[in-house]
Design a protein around this motif. Structure first.
Motif, PDB file in Angstrom:
ATOM      1  N   ARG A  91       0.874  -1.179   0.000  1.00 52.97           N
ATOM      2  CA  ARG A  91       0.000   0.000   0.000  1.00 52.97           C
ATOM      3  C   ARG A  91       0.901   1.215   0.000  1.00 52.97           C
ATOM      4  O   ARG A  91       1.457   1.608   1.023  1.00 52.97           O
ATOM      5  N   SER A 131      -3.366  -4.452  -2.936  1.00 50.68           N
ATOM      6  CA  SER A 131      -2.417  -3.338  -2.979  1.00 50.68           C
ATOM      7  C   SER A 131      -3.157  -2.022  -3.191  1.00 50.68           C
ATOM      8  O   SER A 131      -4.352  -2.007  -3.487  1.00 50.68           O
ATOM      9  N   ALA A 132      -2.415  -0.921  -3.006  1.00 48.77           N
ATOM     10  CA  ALA A 132      -3.031   0.396  -3.207  1.00 48.77           C
ATOM     11  C   ALA A 132      -1.984   1.367  -3.741  1.00 48.77           C
ATOM     12  O   ALA A 132      -0.836   1.366  -3.283  1.00 48.77           O
ATOM     13  N   SER A 164      -7.795  -4.556  -4.489  1.00 45.26           N
ATOM     14  CA  SER A 164      -6.808  -3.475  -4.619  1.00 45.26           C
ATOM     15  C   SER A 164      -7.539  -2.140  -4.694  1.00 45.26           C
ATOM     16  O   SER A 164      -8.747  -2.087  -4.888  1.00 45.26           O
TER      17      SER A 164
END
Lengths: 249, 426
Positions: free
Chosen positions: B152, B181-182, B209
């Motif tokens: 992230r 994820s980011a 995400s």
């Protein structure tokens, strides 16, 4: 003379609304304009502030010796005329205090005064906001953004106390207010009464006049002032309605 | 014959040198395609309001860029890392994306989405076969960024597509977000005298995400731009997209979002400002392809002078997308008699039990609001500026980039004077 309206005729979209209205407001006086719906009360308020769409077909309006009708709305404001709106407009994304400081500085520049800086401005704004019982978060929002009807009216009077006009025209500022808000609004108006400023209160109800005591009460009907008197006239209107005033006219 | 000329002109603009074999092959195919079909004309429904004659004119008179041409400066944004392209060529030496933890990057290859592989028929129709061929024929290289599973990123990734005077070039980036994820991606399009700047951004969002994506289109007044983003969202993935469309003589953007798996959601916003004689065309398409997918889309347009805006927003709810929730609005301000907007929100629903709405409004500045401001002593032109700032700020408030708002607003300030001050307080 602060304001002198002489034989004012106004048409809106071809319809005659004001038909020979005359009114004189001396410095320091509070005038209440009452009257039934459709009598032309709001038209008078808008014409004084310079809204377009109102055609003056005859008559004059003199403000502090100048031809008010020849001025643009912004010139009138800078010369010290303030209109408190019946329906204040929401302008999201434009900060309430940003607008107010820009308005104040426009007036100061016009008078040849230096602009007010942000710190000094905030000091005054906080004082006035306290008077109007407005919280900080209320001041940091966009202009009237998400305000309730009552909050919008309080914001109008807050603006007025900041701008300190010579002549304030308040268009049904009392409508939609509960009694506590009405007192706060009346307080704001009374705080500006100094023997020099003039006020024109357009209202439907007598109750506002319990808190802001007028010098003169006028009844507007069918585009003309049909009767004027002292504050007792308002009490009488409240008790008897408008018919008895209108009948002989 | 005209198409042959166009194809030959495009062919001359790209040096053949150090290009991988697959790309050479693709380019040859694309040039052949271009000479056969040319660019779309206004006879094609998707190009009805946008005449590409200025693009063709610029391509046929362009020359290969000189090596010493002045490169536009990067915007003064402190936070984040940069991936810099100059005239469509990735410049490793100017880029800092290596500093970003949680990502890996490399060059695009033949098997990757967005690398110029023949897309499906539907997508072809959308982007216009010829536009896709033009972009492929101009392609020099590109990068693929992989955001690792669960990473992230705190800092944004800035993509800078910089163009020198007279350049005709394609920018190509693919970003793949691993599960959970980011990342925030900001795409900067810059070049005061770019001739034709094109771009293709492919964003593949894995399950759960979170993508924030902002495109800032700020080309010079004589430039043409053809951009596209293709966003695919996996299960429970979420994307916030924002397009600020401010520059160029003629710009067309095609945004395509695919809500591929259950629970995916997207929030798309855009602001286009077509003043002077700018022509700005935004075509968007959102496909709901799975259950519980959600989309929100709001575009705002401001047209002034002889500016022209085009908005076409299409939402397709496929049979598999039960319980889809879609809302689309387009709001436009027309500020002058010479300004024009053509807007068309479209909804196609093939599923049951869905909640969908769409609408468009077009108007002038609110006269009541102008009078309100003037009654406070604000001059008429300033009142107008404040109301434009209000219209703009209302949508900028939804910028999906925490911490970047002020910097983005300051980038807009030269085009929308008073914007920063109006919202900032006394």
């Amino acid at each position: 003379m602060l304001l002198e309206i002489d034989n004012l005729h106004v048409t809106v979209a071809g319809n005659a609304i004001l038909k020979g209205l005359s009114l004189q407001v001396r410095a320091g006086e509070v005038h209440a304009i009452m009257g039934p719906n459709g009598s032309g009360k709001s038209t008078l308020a808008h014409v004084l502030a310079g809204r377009d769409g109102y055609e003056v077909t005859a008559g004059t309006v003199t403000y502090l010796g100048k031809d008010l009708l020849a001025m643009s709305p912004e010139e009138r404001a800078r010369e010290g005329v303030f209109l408190g709106f019946q329906y204040p407009v929401e302008i999201p994304g434009v900060n309430n205090l940003y607008l107010l400081r820009a308005a104040l500085n426009a007036r100061r520049r016009h008078r040849g005064q230096p602009e007010i800086d942000a710190i000094q401005f905030m000091k005054i704004a906080r004082d006035k906001a306290r008077l109007m019982q407005m919280g900080e978060q209320f001041m940091s929002r966009g202009v009237n953004e998400g305000f309730s009807g009552g909050e919008k009216k309080r914001n109008e009077i807050f603006q007025m106390t900041m701008l300190e006009p010579q002549l304030a025209v308040l268009d049904e500022t009392d409508s939609g207010l509960d009694i506590d808000a009405l007192k706060v609004v009346a307080n704001g108006v009374n705080s500006l009464r100094d023997g020099h400023r003039g006020f024109v209160l357009v209202t439907h109800y007598q109750r506002l006049l319990d808190h802001i005591v007028p010098d003169v009460v006028h009844v507007l009907a069918a585009g003309r002032i049909v009767r004027s008197g002292d504050r007792l006239l308002a009490t009488e209107l409240e008790a008897r309605g408008y018919d008895w005033v209108l009948a002989p006219a | 014959m005209d198409n042959d000329n166009l194809s030959r002109a495009v062919g001359r603009l790209v040096p053949d040198g150090d290009m991988p074999a697959w790309l050479k092959t693709r380019r040859m195919q694309a040039l052949a395609e271009l000479s056969q079909h040319g660019l779309p004309t206004t006879a094609a429904e998707d190009w009805r309001y946008t005449d590409l004659a200025p693009v063709i004119e610029r391509i046929t008179t362009a020359t290969m860029p000189r090596g010493n041409a002045r490169v536009p400066q990067l915007p003064g944004i402190e936070a984040g890392a940069w991936a810099v392209f100059v005239d469509g060529v990735f410049r490793d030496g100017m880029s800092t994306l290596r500093d970003l933890p949680g990502i890996a990057f490399g060059a695009i290859g033949p098997d990757l989405p967005g690398a110029g592989a023949p897309a499906d028929e539907e997508a072809d129709g959308r982007d216009g076969r010829g536009v896709q061929a033009l972009k492929t024929a101009l392609l020099r290289n590109g990068i693929v960024v992989d955001v690792k599973e669960g990473a992230r990123l705190q800092e944004p990734l800035h993509l800078a597509f910089l163009h020198t005077a007279g350049s005709v070039a394609q920018n190509q980036v693919t970003i793949r977000l691993g599960a959970g994820s980011a990342i925030t991606v900001v795409e900067h399009h810059l070049g005061d005298e770019a001739a034709v700047a094109t771009s293709t951004t492919t964003l593949v969002c894995g399950p759960r995400s979170h993508l924030s994506f902002i495109k800032l289109q700020g080309y010079g007044d004589s430039s043409c731009h053809l951009g596209s983003q293709h966003v695919t969202l996996g299960a429970d993935a979420a994307a916030g997209l924002f397009h600020l469309d401010l520059g160029a003589r003629l710009a067309r953007n095609d945004l395509q979002v695919e809500l591929q798996e259950p629970g995916a959601e997207v929030d798309c916003r855009g602001l286009f400002f077509a003043d002077e004689s700018r022509h700005l065309d935004n075509h968007t398409r959102i496909d709901h392809r799975a259950v519980r997918t959600r989309s929100r889309e709001t575009y705002r347009g401001i047209m002034d002078g002889n500016g022209r805006g085009v908005f076409n927003g299409r939402i397709v709810v496929h049979p598999a997308a039960a319980r889809a929730d879609a809302r689309l609005t387009n709001q436009n301000l027309l500020l002058s008699p010479g300004a024009e907007i053509d807007t068309k929100p479209e909804l196609e629903i093939y599923a049951d039990d869905v909640r969908c709405s769409h609408g468009a409004t077009t108007g002038q500045l609110d006269r009541d609001a102008v009078f309100y401001l003037r009654s406070r002593g604000i001059p008429a032109d300033e009142a107008r500026r404040l109301l434009i700032a209000s219209f703009t700020r209302e949508i900028l408030r939804h910028l999906p980039a925490a911490g970047l708002e002020d910097q983005i607003v300051s980038l807009l300030e030269p085009r929308l004077p008073g914007l920063a001050a109006a919202g900032a307080g006394p």
